[in-house]
Scaffold this motif. Structure first.
Motif, mmCIF file in Angstrom:
data_model
loop_
_atom_site.group_PDB
_atom_site.id
_atom_site.type_symbol
_atom_site.label_atom_id
_atom_site.label_comp_id
_atom_site.label_asym_id
_atom_site.label_seq_id
_atom_site.Cartn_x
_atom_site.Cartn_y
_atom_site.Cartn_z
ATOM 1 N N PRO A 78 0.981 -1.081 0.051
ATOM 2 C CA PRO A 78 0.061 0.117 0.170
ATOM 3 C C PRO A 78 0.842 1.267 0.011
ATOM 4 O O PRO A 78 2.021 1.217 0.289
ATOM 5 N N PRO A 79 0.316 2.313 -0.211
ATOM 6 C CA PRO A 79 0.982 3.777 -0.432
ATOM 7 C C PRO A 79 1.528 4.009 1.090
ATOM 8 O O PRO A 79 1.140 3.524 2.199
ATOM 9 N N LYS A 80 2.431 4.926 1.081
ATOM 10 C CA LYS A 80 3.250 5.544 2.414
ATOM 11 C C LYS A 80 2.282 6.631 2.772
ATOM 12 O O LYS A 80 2.082 7.503 1.948
ATOM 13 N N ILE A 81 2.351 6.581 4.247
ATOM 14 C CA ILE A 81 1.641 7.802 4.949
ATOM 15 C C ILE A 81 2.344 9.096 4.593
ATOM 16 O O ILE A 81 1.986 10.171 4.606
ATOM 17 N N GLU A 82 3.611 9.061 4.403
ATOM 18 C CA GLU A 82 4.566 10.215 4.337
ATOM 19 C C GLU A 82 4.345 10.796 3.018
ATOM 20 O O GLU A 82 4.618 12.105 2.810
ATOM 21 N N ASP A 83 3.957 9.984 2.089
ATOM 22 C CA ASP A 83 3.541 10.551 0.625
ATOM 23 C C ASP A 83 2.479 11.472 0.399
ATOM 24 O O ASP A 83 2.373 12.070 -0.640
ATOM 25 N N LEU A 84 1.637 11.522 1.492
ATOM 26 C CA LEU A 84 0.299 12.173 1.507
ATOM 27 C C LEU A 84 0.502 13.828 1.434
ATOM 28 O O LEU A 84 1.514 14.154 2.116
ATOM 29 N N ASP A 85 -0.134 14.497 0.534
ATOM 30 C CA ASP A 85 -0.256 15.885 0.440
ATOM 31 C C ASP A 85 -0.948 16.545 1.622
ATOM 32 O O ASP A 85 -1.375 15.652 2.438
ATOM 33 N N ASP A 86 -1.087 17.802 1.402
ATOM 34 C CA ASP A 86 -2.080 18.500 2.464
ATOM 35 C C ASP A 86 -3.474 18.713 1.867
ATOM 36 O O ASP A 86 -4.143 19.687 2.691
ATOM 37 N N SER A 87 -3.953 18.044 1.380
ATOM 38 C CA SER A 87 -5.310 18.133 0.812
ATOM 39 C C SER A 87 -6.539 17.667 1.935
ATOM 40 O O SER A 87 -6.161 17.037 2.830
ATOM 41 N N LYS A 88 -7.655 17.954 1.548
ATOM 42 C CA LYS A 88 -8.883 17.472 2.667
ATOM 43 C C LYS A 88 -8.654 16.035 2.772
ATOM 44 O O LYS A 88 -8.946 15.307 3.741
#
Lengths: 318, 264
Positions: A78-88
């Motif tokens: 699964p994708p990494k949590i650190e790669d998330l941006d600042d969106s809603k």
């Protein structure tokens, strides 16, 4: 007359005994000598054991277990949590993750015991063969035997809260359900809807023997008790509220309606994940033994039954 | 009549008062005695740790004046560690590595209460930990010395000084510490060493507040077989799966954490 007869009797007895002893000695000596003459086999050292002399011992169990080799690419990453941006959307995912790993704090109003979601869905719902969220989400809506209807992912989450968390089902539009659903959806990014993924649910169990709670208690003592406690009560933090190692029985554990209350489900989890870090240590039968031992402990009642039925009906699984 | 009643009750109250005072005195004396005994052990542990004895050097030479360790050399901190953990490690360090082929006596079990199983007859290793510097010192310590030292170091408070590290290293270290490698079945550090790496119980030592070099060295020792004294062999199984980069990243992440430990 009486005396004389007795004396004669004694005399005869001693005579007969002596004769018997002499005959026996002679026969024994004779047989021994005959054996010595006829014995042309080499003498065996008592310590030496030859393969041809060994008989297979059926009573000794083999402790061999089959440990599957994990190849890279075998399980979905699964994708990494650190790669998330600042969106809603990212905020909602982060909230969902917080609820998932610290349910005691972020969804306290719906939880009735001391567990977190990540106590069973290990490693933040990412671990294959520990009911990963990324394998579950794409399969919903799905028919479920337990509720006998097609249910959505949100309704499945409600069921988790009601049984595994021994609490109240949040409404479908509640903050917790929305965030958790978003988190699961984010974890399954890239998986087509309806795909059955490798590592879904728990491990498969092949039963070869009737499970024994007595052996299970011994296995529990050896493999599980150092973390989950001698009496399955879990271990609490000393410097903060909550449990470090989750309770497997008692008032702070899942109730009798939970999926983990099924011996086979529990064994599938134990086999693939426990002891943590050394999966596949227990054989299938040992895992079943341990789970029968856990199954027999006291825990909160099945909320689908009334108090009367909970006490007087036989215990059912999940 | 009235006066008699008052006198009667007052004497009863007096008697009760004496009784309560007596019980309180006995309890307080007992508590004080237990605490003073513990305090005595800590004091003698402190003396041994600071001055050493005979050929035993003082612990403070390598582990710091307050048990905080030496970061540059990778000498671990001992302040605020679990009593049971320190005792076990010192005993394991004192144990000789057995020559090949020697059968270690199995752990005795109470067969009168539990039915026999063949898995009960498994031979358990009592735990081995080898270190060129520490093993010769640990061999000279008596059980009482070990107990006193453990009590002393467990009673010391500690405040970590976070070590700065590269952002990418910290991020990878955090990923490993919080999530592990699920796709390879490698569990996260936090699942046993507690959410902030502060350690849990006698089996799971703290990672936060330990020198990064020390953590890397210990994982290397597990991989080389020089250390084999963990609960159920869990850390051995975990260490076997760690790459060189994993060790450095996770150690840097935990050296970067802040931590405040009150003495026990």
């Amino acid at each position: 007359m009486q005396m004389k007869l007795t004396r004669l009797h004694k005399f005869l007895l001693v005579l007969g005994g002596a004769a018997g002893l002499a005959y026996g000695t002679w026969v024994a000596a004779d047989t021994h000598s005959a054996d010595d003459i006829g014995d042309d086999l080499p003498t065996l050292d008592s310590i030496e054991v030859r393969a041809s002399m060994q008989r297979p011992k059926m009573t000794l169990p083999s402790e061999l277990t089959v440990v599957p080799v994990v190849k890279s690419g075998e399980y979905f990453v699964p994708p990494k949590i650190e790669d998330l941006d600042d969106s809603k959307y990212a905020d909602e995912v982060r909230l969902g993750r917080n609820i998932f790993i610290d349910t005691q704090h972020y969804a306290k109003r719906f939880v009735g015991n001391g567990m977190n979601c990540s106590n069973c869905h290990l490693q933040e719902g990412r671990k294959p063969n520990a009911a990963p969220l990324w394998a579950a989400y794409p399969l919903y809506p799905m028919y479920r035997d337990k509720s006998r209807q097609v249910i959505s992912f949100q309704e499945r989450l409600q069921s988790c809260f009601r049984f595994s968390m021994n609490g109240m089902a949040p409404t479908l539009d509640s903050r917790e359900i929305e965030a958790l659903t978003t988190y699961a959806q984010w974890l399954s990014t890239g998986i087509p809807v309806g795909t059955i993924m490798a590592g879904r649910g728990f491990a498969r169990i092949d039963k070869t023997d009737d499970p024994s709670p007595f052996n299970g208690a011994i296995h529990y003592k050896q493999y599980c008790a150092s973390c989950h406690g001698e009496h399955l009560e879990g271990k609490k933090f000393t410097n903060r509220p909550g449990y470090m190692f989750p309770p497997l029985a008692g008032p702070d554990s899942y109730n009798k309606g939970a999926g983990m209350h099924k011996v086979k489900t529990c064994a599938g989890f134990v086999k693939a994940n426990m002891p943590l870090g050394r999966p596949y240590t227990l054989t299938d039968d040992q895992a079943l033994d341990v789970c029968v031992h856990i199954f027999m402990q006291d825990r909160p009642w099945d909320p689908r039954k009334g108090i009367f039925m909970s006490i007087f009906m036989p215990v059912t699984e999940g | 009549m009235k006066i008699q009643t008052v006198n009667k009750y007052s004497s009863l109250y007096k008697q009760l008062g004496w009784l309560v005072m007596g019980v309180a005195m006995v309890t307080l004396t007992g508590c004080g005695k237990a605490k003073s005994m513990d305090q005595g052990a800590i004091t003698s542990g402190q003396t041994l740790a600071e001055k050493g004895r005979g050929s035993i050097p003082g612990c403070v030479a390598c582990h710091g004046a307050n048990g905080e360790g030496i970061e540059a050399a990778g000498y671990p901190r001992l302040a605020g560690l679990n009593v049971g953990y320190i005792e076990k490690q010192l005993k394991d360090l004192a144990r000789e590595l057995p020559p090949a082929g020697v059968v270690i006596e199995s752990v005795s079990k109470d067969y009168s209460k539990t039915p026999r199983l063949y898995s009960d007859l498994t031979v358990f290793s009592p735990g081995l930990r080898h270190d060129a510097i520490m093993s010769p010192i640990a061999k000279q310590l008596s059980n009482t010395d070990i107990h006193n030292l453990a009590l002393y170091f467990a009673s010391l408070p500690y405040t970590a000084k976070p070590v700065a590290a590269d952002y990418e290293v910290l991020e990878r270290g955090q990923d490993l510490a919080l999530r592990g490698k699920a796709e390879y079945g490698l569990p996260a550090c936090v699942s046993c060493h507690a959410p902030d790496g502060e350690g849990f119980g006698a089996d799971f030592p703290p990672l936060a507040g330990q020198p990064a070099i020390y953590i890397v060295n210990q994982i290397n020792k597990w991989q080389q077989g020089l250390r084999d004294n963990d609960n159920l062999g869990l850390m051995k199984a975990v260490a076997d799966q760690l790459t060189d980069a994993d060790k450095i990243n996770a150690a840097a992440y935990y050296a970067n954490r802040s931590l405040i430990v009150k003495g026990q």
